[in-house]
Every structure is written in structure tokens, then in C-alpha cells.
Design a protein around this motif. Structure first.
Motif, PDB file in Angstrom:
ATOM      1  N   TYR A  16      -6.400  19.928   7.316  1.00 41.36           N
ATOM      2  CA  TYR A  16      -5.505  18.852   6.881  1.00 41.36           C
ATOM      3  C   TYR A  16      -5.848  17.544   7.594  1.00 41.36           C
ATOM      4  O   TYR A  16      -5.848  16.470   6.990  1.00 41.36           O
ATOM      5  CB  TYR A  16      -4.039  19.207   7.135  1.00 41.36           C
ATOM      6  CG  TYR A  16      -3.385  19.941   6.000  1.00 41.36           C
ATOM      7  CD1 TYR A  16      -2.856  19.246   4.918  1.00 41.36           C
ATOM      8  CD2 TYR A  16      -3.272  21.335   6.006  1.00 41.36           C
ATOM      9  CE1 TYR A  16      -2.242  19.921   3.874  1.00 41.36           C
ATOM     10  CE2 TYR A  16      -2.665  22.014   4.973  1.00 41.36           C
ATOM     11  CZ  TYR A  16      -2.139  21.297   3.902  1.00 41.36           C
ATOM     12  OH  TYR A  16      -1.542  21.954   2.871  1.00 41.36           O
ATOM     13  N   GLY A  17      -6.129  17.629   8.886  1.00 40.91           N
ATOM     14  CA  GLY A  17      -6.482  16.424   9.646  1.00 40.91           C
ATOM     15  C   GLY A  17      -7.720  15.750   9.107  1.00 40.91           C
ATOM     16  O   GLY A  17      -7.764  14.525   8.963  1.00 40.91           O
ATOM     17  N   TRP A  18      -8.740  16.551   8.812  1.00 34.11           N
ATOM     18  CA  TRP A  18      -9.955  15.985   8.209  1.00 34.11           C
ATOM     19  C   TRP A  18      -9.609  15.300   6.890  1.00 34.11           C
ATOM     20  O   TRP A  18     -10.103  14.221   6.592  1.00 34.11           O
ATOM     21  CB  TRP A  18     -10.976  17.076   7.957  1.00 34.11           C
ATOM     22  CG  TRP A  18     -12.017  17.230   9.014  1.00 34.11           C
ATOM     23  CD1 TRP A  18     -12.326  16.358  10.021  1.00 34.11           C
ATOM     24  CD2 TRP A  18     -12.923  18.324   9.152  1.00 34.11           C
ATOM     25  NE1 TRP A  18     -13.356  16.855  10.766  1.00 34.11           N
ATOM     26  CE2 TRP A  18     -13.744  18.063  10.255  1.00 34.11           C
ATOM     27  CE3 TRP A  18     -13.103  19.504   8.439  1.00 34.11           C
ATOM     28  CZ2 TRP A  18     -14.740  18.928  10.662  1.00 34.11           C
ATOM     29  CZ3 TRP A  18     -14.099  20.369   8.850  1.00 34.11           C
ATOM     30  CH2 TRP A  18     -14.904  20.085   9.958  1.00 34.11           C
ATOM     31  N   GLY A  19      -8.754  15.944   6.107  1.00 32.61           N
ATOM     32  CA  GLY A  19      -8.341  15.348   4.831  1.00 32.61           C
ATOM     33  C   GLY A  19      -7.607  14.035   5.030  1.00 32.61           C
ATOM     34  O   GLY A  19      -7.883  13.035   4.340  1.00 32.61           O
ATOM     35  N   MET A  52      -5.562  21.002  17.099  1.00 33.77           N
ATOM     36  CA  MET A  52      -4.579  21.086  18.178  1.00 33.77           C
ATOM     37  C   MET A  52      -3.178  20.724  17.715  1.00 33.77           C
ATOM     38  O   MET A  52      -2.196  21.024  18.403  1.00 33.77           O
ATOM     39  CB  MET A  52      -4.999  20.214  19.363  1.00 33.77           C
ATOM     40  CG  MET A  52      -6.142  20.809  20.148  1.00 33.77           C
ATOM     41  SD  MET A  52      -6.435  19.987  21.712  1.00 33.77           S
ATOM     42  CE  MET A  52      -7.204  18.474  21.179  1.00 33.77           C
ATOM     43  N   ALA A  53      -3.057  20.120  16.545  1.00 32.89           N
ATOM     44  CA  ALA A  53      -1.730  19.837  15.993  1.00 32.89           C
ATOM     45  C   ALA A  53      -0.954  21.128  15.754  1.00 32.89           C
ATOM     46  O   ALA A  53       0.277  21.105  15.625  1.00 32.89           O
ATOM     47  CB  ALA A  53      -1.843  19.032  14.704  1.00 32.89           C
ATOM     48  N   ILE A 125       4.638  15.473   8.882  1.00 30.47           N
ATOM     49  CA  ILE A 125       3.902  16.218   7.851  1.00 30.47           C
ATOM     50  C   ILE A 125       3.378  17.534   8.437  1.00 30.47           C
ATOM     51  O   ILE A 125       3.512  18.594   7.822  1.00 30.47           O
ATOM     52  CB  ILE A 125       2.758  15.371   7.257  1.00 30.47           C
ATOM     53  CG1 ILE A 125       3.324  14.218   6.425  1.00 30.47           C
ATOM     54  CG2 ILE A 125       1.821  16.242   6.410  1.00 30.47           C
ATOM     55  CD1 ILE A 125       2.296  13.188   5.992  1.00 30.47           C
ATOM     56  N   TYR A 126       2.797  17.466   9.634  1.00 28.43           N
ATOM     57  CA  TYR A 126       2.323  18.694  10.284  1.00 28.43           C
ATOM     58  C   TYR A 126       3.487  19.665  10.517  1.00 28.43           C
ATOM     59  O   TYR A 126       3.341  20.871  10.346  1.00 28.43           O
ATOM     60  CB  TYR A 126       1.626  18.387  11.605  1.00 28.43           C
ATOM     61  CG  TYR A 126       0.152  18.113  11.477  1.00 28.43           C
ATOM     62  CD1 TYR A 126      -0.702  19.042  10.907  1.00 28.43           C
ATOM     63  CD2 TYR A 126      -0.406  16.933  11.959  1.00 28.43           C
ATOM     64  CE1 TYR A 126      -2.064  18.813  10.808  1.00 28.43           C
ATOM     65  CE2 TYR A 126      -1.771  16.688  11.856  1.00 28.43           C
ATOM     66  CZ  TYR A 126      -2.582  17.635  11.284  1.00 28.43           C
ATOM     67  OH  TYR A 126      -3.936  17.401  11.192  1.00 28.43           O
ATOM     68  N   GLU A 127       4.641  19.135  10.915  1.00 26.33           N
ATOM     69  CA  GLU A 127       5.809  19.983  11.110  1.00 26.33           C
ATOM     70  C   GLU A 127       6.123  20.747   9.825  1.00 26.33           C
ATOM     71  O   GLU A 127       6.330  21.960   9.845  1.00 26.33           O
ATOM     72  CB  GLU A 127       7.008  19.119  11.516  1.00 26.33           C
ATOM     73  CG  GLU A 127       8.311  19.887  11.631  1.00 26.33           C
ATOM     74  CD  GLU A 127       9.496  18.967  11.840  1.00 26.33           C
ATOM     75  OE1 GLU A 127       9.998  18.939  12.982  1.00 26.33           O
ATOM     76  OE2 GLU A 127       9.914  18.289  10.875  1.00 26.33           O
ATOM     77  N   LYS A 128       6.129  20.045   8.717  1.00 28.02           N
ATOM     78  CA  LYS A 128       6.427  20.669   7.424  1.00 28.02           C
ATOM     79  C   LYS A 128       5.354  21.700   7.051  1.00 28.02           C
ATOM     80  O   LYS A 128       5.678  22.806   6.600  1.00 28.02           O
ATOM     81  CB  LYS A 128       6.554  19.607   6.339  1.00 28.02           C
ATOM     82  CG  LYS A 128       6.959  20.152   5.000  1.00 28.02           C
ATOM     83  CD  LYS A 128       7.711  19.118   4.207  1.00 28.02           C
ATOM     84  CE  LYS A 128       8.213  19.634   2.899  1.00 28.02           C
ATOM     85  NZ  LYS A 128       9.340  20.533   3.000  1.00 28.02           N
ATOM     86  N   ILE A 129       4.094  21.349   7.241  1.00 31.45           N
ATOM     87  CA  ILE A 129       2.987  22.263   6.950  1.00 31.45           C
ATOM     88  C   ILE A 129       3.130  23.543   7.782  1.00 31.45           C
ATOM     89  O   ILE A 129       2.982  24.649   7.275  1.00 31.45           O
ATOM     90  CB  ILE A 129       1.627  21.587   7.238  1.00 31.45           C
ATOM     91  CG1 ILE A 129       1.352  20.479   6.221  1.00 31.45           C
ATOM     92  CG2 ILE A 129       0.500  22.608   7.271  1.00 31.45           C
ATOM     93  CD1 ILE A 129       0.230  19.536   6.643  1.00 31.45           C
ATOM     94  N   LEU A 130       3.428  23.374   9.059  1.00 31.84           N
ATOM     95  CA  LEU A 130       3.495  24.522   9.969  1.00 31.84           C
ATOM     96  C   LEU A 130       4.761  25.346   9.777  1.00 31.84           C
ATOM     97  O   LEU A 130       4.762  26.549  10.038  1.00 31.84           O
ATOM     98  CB  LEU A 130       3.353  24.057  11.415  1.00 31.84           C
ATOM     99  CG  LEU A 130       1.954  23.523  11.748  1.00 31.84           C
ATOM    100  CD1 LEU A 130       1.969  22.779  13.071  1.00 31.84           C
ATOM    101  CD2 LEU A 130       0.937  24.649  11.759  1.00 31.84           C
ATOM    102  N   ARG A 131       5.825  24.729   9.326  1.00 29.74           N
ATOM    103  CA  ARG A 131       7.052  25.495   9.060  1.00 29.74           C
ATOM    104  C   ARG A 131       6.861  26.444   7.885  1.00 29.74           C
ATOM    105  O   ARG A 131       7.542  27.438   7.779  1.00 29.74           O
ATOM    106  CB  ARG A 131       8.231  24.563   8.810  1.00 29.74           C
ATOM    107  CG  ARG A 131       8.790  24.016  10.084  1.00 29.74           C
ATOM    108  CD  ARG A 131      10.142  23.430   9.883  1.00 29.74           C
ATOM    109  NE  ARG A 131      10.639  22.932  11.163  1.00 29.74           N
ATOM    110  CZ  ARG A 131      11.582  22.034  11.284  1.00 29.74           C
ATOM    111  NH1 ARG A 131      12.140  21.503  10.210  1.00 29.74           N
ATOM    112  NH2 ARG A 131      11.971  21.635  12.471  1.00 29.74           N
ATOM    113  N   SER A 132       5.943  26.092   7.001  1.00 24.36           N
ATOM    114  CA  SER A 132       5.689  26.963   5.861  1.00 24.36           C
ATOM    115  C   SER A 132       4.758  28.116   6.228  1.00 24.36           C
ATOM    116  O   SER A 132       4.537  29.013   5.434  1.00 24.36           O
ATOM    117  CB  SER A 132       5.077  26.159   4.701  1.00 24.36           C
ATOM    118  OG  SER A 132       3.775  25.708   5.033  1.00 24.36           O
TER     119      SER A 132
END
Length: 138
Positions: A16-19, A52-53, A125-132
Motif C-alpha cells: 500500500y505504501g508503494w502505491g 513498518m506501518a 488509512i493504514y488504521e482502516k486497512i489493518l483493522r480489516s
């Protein structure tokens, strides 16, 4: 959380970070350089840095009842600390892929304070991605 889940989250955050970086630098090339090829730029070093996110997951779990503004500020601080620390290490080894020295609000060319709103949003956004992402109870 199992090691396998942590590895998946690390890879997911790296990708995701690369994107995000390709989108950001591609948009910059359009608006700043009028590049009609929409050229973006990144580095292999960025994958583990963005990966690391995945460390946001336990932080977000601990802050699940905290106001979104506070959570965003915590993530922004974590991202700035990671960007500064990894940038300092990479710069010491002459392989840092970014240099913000010409930016008005930079700190040692490693971070740009004017990126705080961007990092605030990216952290959420990372929070949302990781919560899923699935996690195992401790």
C-alpha cells in the motif's frame, strides 16, 4: 497476533505504501513538471519503511475508543519518527532516496512538517486497512 498475520500485515502495508508513493509522486510530476507520462518514483528501501506501518495495528487497538483527531496525531508523530529515523540511517549510509533540504519546513532534510496533514490521513488509512486484517486473541 500470529507471526504469519504480522508478516501479511507488513507486506500489505509495504505494498500500500508503494502505491501511495507512486500516486503521490505521479501527481507531483503532473502538476509540478507537466509530465504527461505521469511518471512516479520510489525506491526499494521504501517497502520495508512502509511495511513498518503494520506497527499501527496494536497502537490502533489500544486507541479504539480515542477521538479520531488524537489517533491521527499519534499516527502522524509515529510516521514522522519513522521517516526521520530511517532517513537518518539511510543518509548515514549514503542511500536515502529522499532529501527535503530545499523544502521550506524541513528538519535536516529528512522530514517535511508541511506533510503532517498527509501523514495524518495516511495513518488513518493504514488504521482502516489493518483493522480489516484478522488477528488472533492474546
Amino acid at each position: 497476533m500470529k507471526v504469519q498475520d504480522s508478516t501479511k500485515n507488513f507486506i500489505k502495508c509495504g505494498v500500500y505504501g508503494w502505491g501511495f508513493e507512486c500516486l503521490w509522486t505521479g501527481l507531483h510530476s503532473i502538476f509540478s513538471h507537466k509530465n504527461k507520462e505521469y511518471t512516479c518514483r520510489t525506491s526499494m528501501w521504501m517497502f520495508p519503511i512502509y511495511g513498518m506501518a503494520s506497527l499501527i495495528k496494536p497502537i490502533s487497538g489500544a486507541m479504539k475508543n480515542v477521538n479520531v483527531v488524537v489517533r491521527g496525531m499519534v499516527y502522524t508523530t509515529c510516521i514522522f519518527a519513522t521517516e526521520y529515523g530511517t532517513g537518518k540511517l539511510l543518509k548515514k549510509n549514503h542511500c536515502c532516496p529522499w532529501d527535503y533540504s530545499d523544502a521550506k519546513h524541513n528538519i535536516k532534510g529528512l522530514i517535511r512538517l508541511d506533510y503532517a496533514p498527509l501523514w495524518f490521513i495516511v495513518g488513518l488509512i493504514y488504521e482502516k486497512i489493518l483493522r480489516s486484517s484478522p488477528s488472533q486473541p492474546s
